[in-house]
Design a protein around this motif. Structure first.
Motif, mmCIF file in Angstrom:
data_model
loop_
_atom_site.group_PDB
_atom_site.id
_atom_site.type_symbol
_atom_site.label_atom_id
_atom_site.label_comp_id
_atom_site.label_asym_id
_atom_site.label_seq_id
_atom_site.Cartn_x
_atom_site.Cartn_y
_atom_site.Cartn_z
ATOM 1 N N TYR A 8 -48.529 8.091 -10.331
ATOM 2 C CA TYR A 8 -47.602 6.831 -10.656
ATOM 3 C C TYR A 8 -46.862 5.742 -9.287
ATOM 4 O O TYR A 8 -46.036 6.772 -8.596
ATOM 5 N N ARG A 15 -39.883 1.293 -14.635
ATOM 6 C CA ARG A 15 -39.209 2.808 -15.220
ATOM 7 C C ARG A 15 -40.309 3.444 -15.312
ATOM 8 O O ARG A 15 -41.783 3.689 -15.754
ATOM 9 N N PHE A 16 -39.756 4.953 -15.686
ATOM 10 C CA PHE A 16 -41.098 5.960 -15.558
ATOM 11 C C PHE A 16 -39.824 7.459 -16.786
ATOM 12 O O PHE A 16 -38.652 7.417 -15.875
ATOM 13 N N THR A 90 -43.625 4.180 -18.809
ATOM 14 C CA THR A 90 -43.385 3.690 -17.916
ATOM 15 C C THR A 90 -44.182 1.994 -18.511
ATOM 16 O O THR A 90 -44.996 1.928 -18.937
#
Length: 108
Positions: A8, A15-16, A90
């Motif tokens: 990622y 956002r994660f 995410t």
């Protein structure tokens, strides 16, 4: 033996949710892959090559599997469910790579 890496890429403001990824998503994927997946690892990016810089990847996982064929056959029936769950942790588009494992453990 192969390794399926899902990475990622870091993006400012993305956002994660690492807790959801670690505690819900990854165990679900492992369960769906069954015996095709020997084990998995999860990494959380903390810095780039120069201390204090952003990591290249905010998160990464590796599934160590018996073969490409076994991985694809096990994932196939669950691919949509796995993809749909990404939105729960995410908004980053993952990058996938399949590699041949040439050294699993270094004892030297």
């Amino acid at each position: 033996m192969i390794k399926v890496s899902v990475m990622y890429p870091y993006a400012a403001g993305a956002r994660f949710d690492h807790a959801y990824y670690r505690e819900k998503h990854m165990p679900m994927v492992k369960q769906r892959l069954g015996a095709a997946c020997l084990y998995y690892t999860v990494d959380k990016g903390i810095t780039g090559g120069v201390p204090g810089t952003a990591p290249v990847y905010v998160a990464k996982c590796d599934f160590v599997c018996t073969s490409v064929e076994a991985f694809l056959a096990a994932r196939g029936p669950h691919a949509q469910e796995i993809r749909d769950d990404i939105a729960n942790y995410t908004d980053i588009q993952p990058v996938l790579q399949i590699s041949e494992v040439v050294v699993e453990r270094s004892e030297v």
